[in-house]
Design an enzyme around this catalytic site. Structure first.
Site, PDB file in Angstrom:
ATOM      1  N   THR A  57       8.776 -11.667  -4.784  1.00  0.00           N
ATOM      2  CA  THR A  57       8.551 -10.574  -3.835  1.00  0.00           C
ATOM      3  C   THR A  57       7.522 -11.021  -2.814  1.00  0.00           C
ATOM      4  O   THR A  57       6.591 -11.751  -3.132  1.00  0.00           O
ATOM      5  CB  THR A  57       7.993  -9.321  -4.524  1.00  0.00           C
ATOM      6  OG1 THR A  57       6.771  -9.674  -5.169  1.00  0.00           O
ATOM      7  CG2 THR A  57       8.972  -8.784  -5.536  1.00  0.00           C
ATOM      8  N   GLU A  95      12.924  -5.955  -6.687  1.00  0.00           N
ATOM      9  CA  GLU A  95      12.851  -5.579  -8.106  1.00  0.00           C
ATOM     10  C   GLU A  95      14.108  -4.855  -8.585  1.00  0.00           C
ATOM     11  O   GLU A  95      14.243  -4.530  -9.761  1.00  0.00           O
ATOM     12  CB  GLU A  95      11.623  -4.676  -8.335  1.00  0.00           C
ATOM     13  CG  GLU A  95      10.284  -5.400  -8.256  1.00  0.00           C
ATOM     14  CD  GLU A  95       9.730  -5.496  -6.836  1.00  0.00           C
ATOM     15  OE1 GLU A  95      10.498  -5.273  -5.877  1.00  0.00           O
ATOM     16  OE2 GLU A  95       8.527  -5.786  -6.693  1.00  0.00           O
ATOM     17  N   LYS A 114      -2.834  10.382   4.889  1.00  0.00           N
ATOM     18  CA  LYS A 114      -3.436  11.529   4.203  1.00  0.00           C
ATOM     19  C   LYS A 114      -4.450  12.176   5.134  1.00  0.00           C
ATOM     20  O   LYS A 114      -5.536  11.670   5.334  1.00  0.00           O
ATOM     21  CB  LYS A 114      -4.048  11.080   2.877  1.00  0.00           C
ATOM     22  CG  LYS A 114      -2.956  10.489   1.970  1.00  0.00           C
ATOM     23  CD  LYS A 114      -3.360  10.324   0.515  1.00  0.00           C
ATOM     24  CE  LYS A 114      -2.134   9.847  -0.270  1.00  0.00           C
ATOM     25  NZ  LYS A 114      -2.382   9.592  -1.689  1.00  0.00           N
ATOM     26  N   TRP A 167      -0.076  15.274   3.345  1.00  0.00           N
ATOM     27  CA  TRP A 167       0.574  14.003   3.647  1.00  0.00           C
ATOM     28  C   TRP A 167       1.366  14.095   4.950  1.00  0.00           C
ATOM     29  O   TRP A 167       2.079  15.080   5.190  1.00  0.00           O
ATOM     30  CB  TRP A 167       1.555  13.610   2.530  1.00  0.00           C
ATOM     31  CG  TRP A 167       0.914  13.199   1.231  1.00  0.00           C
ATOM     32  CD1 TRP A 167      -0.397  13.326   0.883  1.00  0.00           C
ATOM     33  CD2 TRP A 167       1.578  12.596   0.122  1.00  0.00           C
ATOM     34  NE1 TRP A 167      -0.598  12.840  -0.386  1.00  0.00           N
ATOM     35  CE2 TRP A 167       0.601  12.384  -0.878  1.00  0.00           C
ATOM     36  CE3 TRP A 167       2.888  12.195  -0.144  1.00  0.00           C
ATOM     37  CZ2 TRP A 167       0.896  11.802  -2.121  1.00  0.00           C
ATOM     38  CZ3 TRP A 167       3.185  11.626  -1.378  1.00  0.00           C
ATOM     39  CH2 TRP A 167       2.193  11.423  -2.356  1.00  0.00           C
TER      40      TRP A 167
END
Lengths: 546, 546
Positions: A192, A337, A445, A450
């Protein structure tokens, strides 16, 4: 009903191995073509049957070189037929194919090679200087294989033990029986490109790869059939080109590899000359292709469908593809993944009567879990949130092609109660459509609430003068964080801060409006083509504090 | 490269279980509809989510009834939502679903029930008289479950321990966690309708069923997506309706079950009212539907694609479907022993430029092996024959959803060197297209040469006055066997022996020409809708000897 010595089914016992895919393709779709633009620039063409022959020669060659079951063999190559032969020759014979990203720096490549304990490295001719740069730092590699002919071997090189691919495989017979072994054995390894810390390896099994291949070829996903001509634009070093090197052969489709030439003109010309019907890639590649086609007033004569992933397809690009070029757009979402596919977009039968605009809104979502994958959204405490299309939380996934732990246990336990935390924030609606709102680390935030940055970027991208846009949270004395928009204008276009902010009015809640807009010449892009927001956050961290 | 403690992949370890299919469908395509014409005649509709709830109630009910892991629960039912609930409620909870064919005689049903050691039998209301007839001969069944409501329970019955399905599942909660167990555990049991000897059971595993579901939903095979509305006309008691009860939920499509009403009018009206896009069945059902639509001058407004199997689609029917009704026809070939799908027809990308007639010839073949299945043709000595489209031999198959041995080892070792002998005779061409020439036992051996009966039947069927045709080998004093054609004329049509034989001229080699033609009112048809050639051979065995 307890599992007390259960009655077993009486079907044939056959392991799911990737060698079986190529063997199937060679036997049952042996005349299907594979066309490759080589790094030299010319076109190479042969059939599945010939690919299988050469993959078996490679398997014999690797055996002669002493490569053993489970040992890693690395590649550094563009999309082409020799890379496809490596996919099967290496994994099929029981070794592990480790695809490396040539856009990484030499130090990163050396780190990954050493961590993987690669035994051999196969590479395209064009990467010789790069390999020469990092080879001195590789401690486990016994030999380097240049993926070309004797004529392409360099007169001088600093690399010890440089082998020629064509000479190597021509010295061996194609008489080779693919070994049968545990389907849970390792098949491929991909690191990754994490933005923090060292890269981590994901070790796919034969079972996970074959199941992913079945699932990803389904009509709801890549929808590949023997009538298709498929061009994987997404690189084979990028999570196995989303599995296309497996799902296309099992479907009997013709395959077209673009090599290193990913500019709009090269991609367009190859699509037209080979009759490509389906392609898959990240938005940035399509940007180049669409700009080229638009500038030259061109249409696509066979291109009918594309899967776009890596990052969300901007709505403006989706509209151009569908309305201007008649190309169906399917959103794909996944991760290294996840092998990598987790969800794909699309409509349900009940949506077929909706208006174009209503359908377009549905197509903008990342879509449905692919059969095999389960997903849920949870809050910061791990509590599952409702599927109402409004609640958003951390997206968790599980399934037989999703990572359980990283290679050599880097990062320790990664699962939370059996689920893999994707690092994405999303909603899921009552019909099961998932929509990414943001990356967990990118979400802004502001005053305890959010703000999703992807919505804001999509609105900016819909402005005709905007070429690229990134929204980041930057520190703010009162609200903790506030949104800042970083914008690249289209060439020749003028656009000022106030004009762009006015364009947002009525489209989002007032407190979501970016506090400021800055214009840039380019945005920083990582090895996989994604905008590096962490670098932008670093660059602009003082912006609202001044 | 020897398998010495191989490196294992590090992906999540999840068994392939059929419960996962319904759970997936309920979570991710929960609002997809399931519409059933009930045996009572009315339409029932609900969603995948409700199906999952009721299947879990059934699982709890079966547990309370004492059904244990691996024990068999039989069904005798048409295609409908309660049967679907049984597919998942029984197998999902670890028991084995045993679907029985209600067209069998009472004695055969009793034999199969006892051989399978069924613990419970679930049946549609309409089959009560049949169940009353064979129940006294069943030695293992503890209870009978009528698949209906309390109002449908008979006032009087000879059956002991008759339970009401709706009362049973309503007495239980839908709070049930599907158990996780070995994916090789038995899932369903289906008996072959062999023309000789006792029926033999094929015991599918969860793994084989899930892999078959993945493979059969592929674009080259059934091609089912969430935009489809699928009507399984092929019965759920006939090799799991070709896997549609699994492949449709995993695709998120709408499902339409026709129940017992398989006449042309009922099927047509249901397809139109529910917007069916795809259906699958044997040729005899399509005959009724097409005759009805043609007689009434009707078109299909949504029906676009059908898979036809069980026996080959006569070319005349294929032409009618494609040219008159615009319905794409895909040939499917398989067997109970193959779960059942082995091959499907279709074109390759290189065929798209061929003429209509050339494409039609390709579509007439049984087509390509489905990924997972391998096949070969061999001569009487087991020697593999070339794939040249001309050589024909015994067709052998292998793969993870193909039987290794029959239930309770009936028939002993069935495999030959790891391959299952299908009992079919076929050719395979260089592109991998398989074409059935005949059944091994139907092929006519005339003077040491083989004559394929299917070709002769297709030519006969192409005559406008022919409704059905069967070609059989009958004993001949000089040639051992010679072909005899048994024909059913279309209603109102006249056709004589000489006219029909003249129609063959120039279409086959002279020595293939049938020696005689006889006309019949009907042809004998078995429990699965196939013409029983063994009965015809018995009836006409003296025909050429007279």
């Amino acid at each position: 009903m307890h599992p007390q010595s259960p009655l077993m089914g009486q079907m044939m016992n056959q392991p799911l191995l990737v060698s079986g895919i190529l063997e199937f393709a060679a036997r049952h779709y042996g005349s299907s073509e594979i066309v490759s633009r080589r790094v030299e620039g010319d076109l190479h063409r042969y059939t599945m049957r010939e690919c299988h022959q050469r993959a078996r020669r490679l398997a014999n060659a690797l055996h002669a070189l002493g490569v053993r079951m489970g040992e890693r063999v690395a590649t550094l190559a563009w999309n082409g037929y020799r890379h496809l032969e490596a996919y099967y020759g290496v994994s099929g014979s029981g070794a592990v194919l480790h695809t490396m990203n040539p856009r990484l720096h030499a130090e990163q490549l050396a780190y990954i090679c050493n961590h993987a304990e690669d035994q051999f490295l196969m590479f395209d001719v064009c990467f010789l200087p790069l390999v020469e740069a990092f080879a001195p730092h590789c401690t486990t590699i016994k030999g380097y294989i240049l993926m070309g002919s004797a004529a392409q071997m360099p007169a001088h090189t600093s690399i010890d033990n440089l082998l020629c691919y064509e000479e190597l495989i021509n010295a061996h017979s194609d008489d080779f029986q693919w070994p049968q072994f545990d389907e849970n054995a390792a098949c491929t390894l991909c690191y990754t490109s994490g933005t923090t810390g060292n890269p981590k390896g994901v070790l796919y099994s034969h079972r996970s790869t074959v199941l992913h291949a079945y699932a990803s070829a389904l009509p709801n996903v890549l929808n590949v059939s023997s009538r298709d001509t498929v061009m994987p634009v997404v690189p084979m070093f990028h999570v196995n080109a989303w599995g296309l090197p497996y799902s296309v052969p099992l479907s009997g489709a013709k395959m077209v590899f673009p090599g290193a030439a990913l500019d709009g003109k090269s991609v367009y010309e190859l699509m037209e000359s080979e009759g490509v019907t389906f392609s898959a890639g990240v938005p940035t590649v399509w940007l180049g292709l669409l700009n080229y086609a638009t500038e030259h007033g061109l249409k696509f004569s066979t291109f009918r469908r594309t899967v776009i992933g890596g990052s969300a397809c901007p709505p403006a690009m989706m509209n151009t593809l569908i309305d201007q070029f008649g190309v169906e757009v399917i959103h794909g979402w996944g991760m290294t993944e996840m092998s990598p596919l987790g969800t794909t977009g699309g409509l349900l039968s009940k949506h077929l009567k909706l208006s174009r605009e209503e359908q377009r809104k549905i197509l903008q979502k990342q879509g449905h879990a692919i059969y095999g994958v389960d997903m849920k959204i949870v809050d910061d405490d791990g509590k599952e949130l409702p599927w109402d299309g409004v609640s958003y939380g951390h997206l968790m996934v599980r399934g037989p092609w999703i990572v359980a732990r990283y290679f050599k246990d880097e990062g320790g336990d990664v699962l939370q109660d059996g689920w893999f935390p994707t690092g994405d924030v999303s909603t899921i609606d009552a019909d099961g459509f998932m929509q990414i709102t943001d990356r967990s680390k990118d979400v802004i935030k502001s005053g305890g609430e959010w703000i999703g940055t992807i919505d804001l970027e999509n609105i900016a991208m819909a402005h005709t003068a905007v070429l690229q846009a990134a929204c980041i949270g930057v520190p703010h004395p009162k609200w903790d964080e506030r949104p800042l928009l970083v914008v690249v204008r289209r060439p020749g276009q003028t656009l000022e801060r106030e004009q762009l902010l006015a364009h947002f009015e009525g489209k989002v809640a007032k407190w979501w409006l970016p506090d400021d807009v800055v214009f840039a010449e380019t945005l920083p892009v990582g090895g996989t083509g994604k905008i590096q927001k962490n670098r932008l956050r670093e660059q602009y961290r003082q912006h609202l504090l001044k």
